[in-house]
Design a protein around this motif. Structure first.
Motif, short mmCIF file in Angstrom:
data_model
loop_
_atom_site.label_atom_id
_atom_site.label_comp_id
_atom_site.label_asym_id
_atom_site.label_seq_id
_atom_site.Cartn_x
_atom_site.Cartn_y
_atom_site.Cartn_z
N ASN A 1 0.83 -1.21 0.00
CA ASN A 1 0.00 0.00 0.00
C ASN A 1 0.87 1.25 0.00
OD1 ASN A 1 -2.41 -1.44 0.03
ND2 ASN A 1 -2.52 -1.48 2.26
N ALA A 2 1.98 1.19 0.73
CA ALA A 2 2.90 2.33 0.76
C ALA A 2 3.54 2.55 -0.60
CB ALA A 2 3.97 2.11 1.82
N LYS B 1 2.24 1.78 -3.51
CA LYS B 1 1.20 2.33 -4.38
C LYS B 1 1.07 3.83 -4.15
CE LYS B 1 -3.53 1.34 -5.94
NZ LYS B 1 -4.17 2.66 -5.75
N HIS B 2 1.04 4.24 -2.89
CA HIS B 2 0.93 5.68 -2.60
C HIS B 2 2.17 6.42 -3.11
CE1 HIS B 2 -0.13 9.40 -0.58
NE2 HIS B 2 1.12 9.45 -0.12
N GLU C 1 1.89 6.94 -6.76
CA GLU C 1 0.81 7.87 -7.08
C GLU C 1 1.21 9.31 -6.77
OE1 GLU C 1 -3.08 4.94 -6.50
OE2 GLU C 1 -2.38 6.17 -4.82
N CYS C 2 2.13 9.51 -5.81
CA CYS C 2 2.53 10.89 -5.50
C CYS C 2 3.84 11.29 -6.18
CB CYS C 2 2.59 11.10 -3.99
SG CYS C 2 4.01 10.40 -3.14
N PRO D 1 1.34 7.61 4.65
CA PRO D 1 1.21 8.41 3.42
C PRO D 1 1.75 9.83 3.56
CG PRO D 1 -0.76 7.10 3.73
CD PRO D 1 0.08 6.90 4.96
N THR E 1 4.90 11.41 1.29
CA THR E 1 4.80 12.65 0.51
C THR E 1 5.83 13.67 1.00
OG1 THR E 1 2.43 12.25 0.16
CG2 THR E 1 3.25 14.49 -0.21
#
Length: 326
Positions: free
Chosen positions: A32-33, A35-36, A39-40, A266, A270
């Motif tokens: 999940n990390a 993927k984030h 995405e960022c 998340p 970022t």
């Protein structure tokens, strides 16, 4: 502002990557990390078969809409039980299969010394007395097999991790293909300036793992200095409206050292990406260099429990890398 380094082949490797090692396991949380991170805006994912999460990471990468494989730089690593020449390609192919890719951008020899391969998938095979079963496979046997992966199109680049300068020199002297990258522990408390200089003078890029010195590590002792809370880094960060963590990462990036911070949060993922809108002054860089401690700065000291004792695994092996100054 510069966001990548050129490898000796001319290929670009992003200066910021996302690390996927987890102290607590949890492959799905790591996925999940990842993927984030993608995405960022992260475009470099650092993996390893030993981390036990490459299948989940592969699913996560495919789950990012509009992501082209060519836009992601993917690194994996050869584990210690697979150093024998006949084991190298199967290990690489297993990582590729798990990650769901048909090539790796970079494949590293994870450690210079090997373990015996018991054939049962055990990553840390032990003798009856609890000590690890080391192999006597040479660095050059492993490296020659790694070179064939490039010849066969499985890997765009090959490199090493946790090697010292003498071990690198052997590969440079005897090898056919130069290591593209050396991955090492590197952060303000252990800045590896001599080893970085050695590599960069020879056209080898450097990746810093644990660039924040693993503030959440299980071995952290009460009262031990923590990079992300360091007053020097905090003071410098105040000048740029940045945190100590961002300053620590920028320190390496500004030296053309690739960083692969990891987080499962998340907001922190970022936050760690925001490194390319400020530059540290020469005075700042010197102040951060002053935090280095050759004797106590290294925090990556893999431990194995033998009976009632904790022993640094690899210590005593002829290829143990940390007995040299750099």
């Amino acid at each position: 502002m510069k966001t990548s380094v050129n490898l000796f082949t001319g290929a670009e490797m992003p200066l910021l990557g996302f690390g996927t090692f987890s102290w607590t396991g949890e492959p799905e949380r790591v996925a999940n990390a990842v993927k984030h991170a993608l995405e960022c805006g992260y475009r470099h994912i650092d993996c390893a078969s030993m981390y036990g999460n490459e299948k989940e990471i592969g699913v996560a990468v495919k789950g990012v809409k509009g992501m082209d494989r060519r836009d992601i730089f993917i690194t994996s690593k050869l584990w210690n039980t697979m150093h024998a020449a006949e084991d190298v390609r199967p290990a690489c192919e297993k990582s590729m299969q798990d990650l769901g890719v048909d090539y790796l951008d970079l494949y590293l020899v994870h450690w210079p010394f090997g373990f015996k391969n018991p054939g049962d998938g055990n990553l840390f095979p032990k003798n009856s007395d609890g000590t690890l079963m080391y192999s006597d496979v040479s660095i050059m046997e492993t490296w020659s097999a790694m070179e064939k992966l490039v010849d066969q199109g499985l890997c765009r680049h090959i490199g090493v991790s946790n090697f010292n300068s003498k071990q690198l020199a052997e590969v440079l002297d005897k090898g056919r293909i130069k290591p593209a990258v050396l991955q090492i522990e590197c952060h303000p408390y252990f800045n590896q300036s001599k080893l970085i200089k050695f590599c960069q003078e020879r056209g080898i890029a450097v990746t810093a793992f644990s660039p924040l010195a693993c503030p959440g590590r299980l071995t952290l002792k009460p009262g031990e200095p923590v990079v992300i809370e360091d007053p020097v880094l905090k003071d410098i960060g105040g000048k740029y409206n940045k945190t100590a963590a961002q300053v620590a990462l920028r320190f390496n990036v500004q030296r053309d050292v690739i960083v692969i911070p990891k987080s499962a949060t998340p907001a922190r993922i970022t936050h760690n990406k925001e490194l390319f809108d400020f530059a540290l002054s020469e005075e700042d860089m010197r102040a951060i260099e002053g935090l280095h401690n050759q004797d106590t700065g290294r925090i990556c000291k893999p431990i194995v429990t033998v009976g009632d004792k904790k022993i640094l695994w690899g210590a005593g092996h002829p290829l143990f890398p940390f007995d040299e100054e750099f």
